[in-house]
Write an enzyme that holds these catalytic residues in place. Structure first.
Site, short mmCIF file in Angstrom:
data_model
loop_
_atom_site.label_atom_id
_atom_site.label_comp_id
_atom_site.label_asym_id
_atom_site.label_seq_id
_atom_site.Cartn_x
_atom_site.Cartn_y
_atom_site.Cartn_z
N ARG A 23 0.81 -1.23 0.00
CA ARG A 23 0.00 0.00 0.00
C ARG A 23 0.85 1.28 0.00
NH1 ARG A 23 -3.50 -3.05 3.92
NH2 ARG A 23 -1.62 -2.87 5.16
N ARG A 78 12.12 0.11 7.42
CA ARG A 78 12.72 -0.26 8.69
C ARG A 78 14.22 -0.05 8.61
NH1 ARG A 78 8.78 0.64 10.81
NH2 ARG A 78 7.46 -0.70 12.08
N GLU A 125 18.26 2.81 15.73
CA GLU A 125 17.51 3.94 16.28
C GLU A 125 17.04 3.64 17.71
OE1 GLU A 125 14.39 3.88 13.14
OE2 GLU A 125 12.96 3.94 14.81
N GLY A 135 7.41 9.07 9.80
CA GLY A 135 6.52 8.62 8.72
C GLY A 135 5.05 8.79 9.01
N THR A 148 11.92 4.70 4.38
CA THR A 148 10.86 4.99 5.37
C THR A 148 10.31 3.66 5.90
OG1 THR A 148 9.22 5.06 3.58
CG2 THR A 148 10.09 7.18 4.33
N HIS A 184 12.13 9.19 12.52
CA HIS A 184 11.00 8.24 12.38
C HIS A 184 9.65 8.98 12.43
CE1 HIS A 184 10.05 3.68 12.94
NE2 HIS A 184 9.10 4.29 12.23
N ARG A 236 6.66 -11.26 -4.28
CA ARG A 236 5.44 -11.98 -4.70
C ARG A 236 4.71 -11.13 -5.73
NH1 ARG A 236 6.16 -12.33 0.38
NH2 ARG A 236 5.03 -10.42 0.80
C1 DGY Z 1 4.79 1.73 11.77
O1 DGY Z 1 3.62 1.92 12.13
O2 DGY Z 1 5.22 0.62 11.48
C2 DGY Z 1 5.68 2.93 11.67
O3 DGY Z 1 6.99 2.63 11.57
C3 DGY Z 1 5.41 3.92 12.81
O4 DGY Z 1 4.29 4.59 12.40
#
Ligand code: DGY
Length: 323
Positions: A158, A242, A271, A291, A240, A289, A181
Site C-alpha cells: 500500500r 525499517r 535507532e 513517517g 521509510t 522516524h 510476490r
Molecule cells: C509503523 O507503524 O510501522 C511505523 O513505523 C510507525 O508509524
C-alpha cells in the site's frame, strides 16, 4: 461487569486516551518513558491486553515472563517486526496492528525525503542558519529535478503504491518496482509501473530507490555494500521502511565516497542511536522516524487499536488480527 485491563506502553493522542479511559480499565504511561523489561513483565502479568508501539521490543525474553495474564498484544503501528510472533504464539497471545491508516502519511514523507535530497533542502537550511549564505547566484547549491526521473520501489504494498502515485502524477516520474510476490492489482492501479525481475534491476536503473519492504530476517541488510555498489552514482536511497533493511556502516561508506548521490532516511539500524559518522554527512537527510507523525494519522492509528480492543473483548475477531 468489570472492564478489561489495558496497558499502553507510551503516551497516545489525548483524544484516543480519553476514549480508552471510558471503555477500559487503562494503565497509562504518564511519563512517556520506554518501559523496562521488568515493567513490560508487570504489564503482561496484570493486564488483559498490552498495547505496545513499534519502539517496544517484545521478544522471547519479554514474552517468557511467568504467569502472563494478557491474551492480546494490540500494537500501535503497522509494522510488527518488534514482536516475536513465534514467542507470542507460544504464550497464547493474539496480536493486532494498525494497517491502512498511515499509508498516505508515510508516502508523503517518502516524497518529502526525495525532494529534500534532490533539492538539497537540509544542506541549504544548515547553510542559512549558520549565517553562511552570501546571496543568490546562478551556481548556488544546484540540485536535481524529479521530473522524468525513475523511481524504483523495493516492495509493492500500500505505501509503495501511494508513493508511486504521488511520484507519477505529481512529479512526472517513471515507476519501476520489485516485489518478491506478485503485486496486488489494486497496488498497481494508475501508476504504469514496470515490474523488474529482481532487486538488482531496480538498483541499477532507478534514480531514486525507495524501500517499502517489511522488517524481517529476510530483509535484514538487504541494502548492503554489494547492493549499494549496483546503484548509479547519481542515485538517491530513501528509507521509510525499517532501519535494519539498510546496513548503516555500508551506507556511510557509500555516502562518504560519493559512490551514490545521497540518502534520505526516516528509520535507522540502531535507532534512536544514530552513528556520529552519518550525522557528519552533508549528502544524508536524517529524520526521526516521522513517517506516520501527523495528528490525523496518530489519532487514526489509536482509533484502529480501539476497534481491535472492542472487537476482541466482545468476543469477535479483531479487524486487524495477525495471529
Ligand atoms: C509503523 O507503524 O510501522 C511505523 O513505523 C510507525 O508509524
Amino acid at each position: 461487569m468489570s472492564k478489561p485491563k489495558v496497558t499502553l506502553t507510551r503516551r497516545w493522542p489525548a483524544s484516543v486516551e480519553a476514549i480508552l479511559q471510558d471503555e477500559f480499565d487503562v494503565t497509562f504511561n504518564k511519563d512517556d518513558k520506554p518501559l523496562t523489561l521488568a515493567q513490560l513483565h508487570t504489564a503482561l502479568q496484570n493486564s488483559d491486553a498490552v498495547c505496545p508501539t513499534v519502539s517496544d521490543k517484545i521478544d522471547a525474553k519479554v514474552l517468557g515472563a511467568a504467569d502472563i495474564k494478557a491474551t492480546l498484544l494490540a500494537s500501535y503501528g503497522v509494522g510488527y517486526n518488534h514482536i516475536d510472533m513465534g514467542a507470542a504464539q507460544a504464550a497464547s497471545l493474539s496480536v493486532t496492528n494498525t494497517p491502512g491508516v498511515l499509508t498516505d502519511c508515510t508516502a508523503d514523507l517518502a516524497i518529502t525525503l526525495m525532494l529534500m535530497c534532490a533539492r538539497r533542502a537540509g544542506e541549504g537550511e544548515r547553510e542559512l542558519r549558520a549565517g553562511q549564505w552570501t546571496g543568490w547566484r546562478p551556481t548556488h547549491m544546484m540540485g536535481r529535478s524529479l521530473k522524468g526521473k525513475t523511481l524504483g520501489l523495493v516492495g509493492m504494498g500500500r505505501i509503495a503504491h501511494a508513493t508511486a502515485k504521488r511520484a507519477a502524477h505529481g512529479f512526472g516520474m517513471n515507476i519501476i518496482y520489485y516485489n518478491p510476490r506478485p503485486a496486488k492489482a489494486e497496488n498497481l492501479a494508475d501508476i504504469k509501473a514496470v515490474k523488474c525481475n529482481g532487486i538488482d534491476e531496480v538498483l541499477a536503473q532507478a534514480d531514486f530507490i525507495s524501500l517499502h519492504c517489511p522488517g524481517s530476517p529476510e530483509t535484514h541488510h538487504l541494502i548492503n555494500e554489494s547492493a549499494l555498489s549496483k546503484m548509479k552514482p547519481s542515485a538517491f536511497l530513501i528509507n521509510t521502511a525499517r532501519g535494519d533493511v539498510v546496513q548503516e556502516s555500508a551506507l556511510i561508506k557509500a555516502l562518504r565516497n560519493q559512490q551514490i548521490a545521497g540518502a534520505g532516511l526516516d528509520v535507522f539500524e540502531f535507532e534512536p542511536n544514530i552513528s556520529a559518522d552519518l550525522m557528519q554527512l552533508n549528502n544524508a537527510v536524517l529524520l526521526p522516524h516521522l513517517g506516520s507523525a501527523t495528528e490525523e494519522t496518530r489519532i487514526a492509528m489509536g482509533l484502529r487499536v480501539v476497534d481491535n480492543l472492542r472487537a476482541y473483548f466482545s468476543g469477535n475477531t479483531p479487524p486487524d488480527k495477525l495471529i
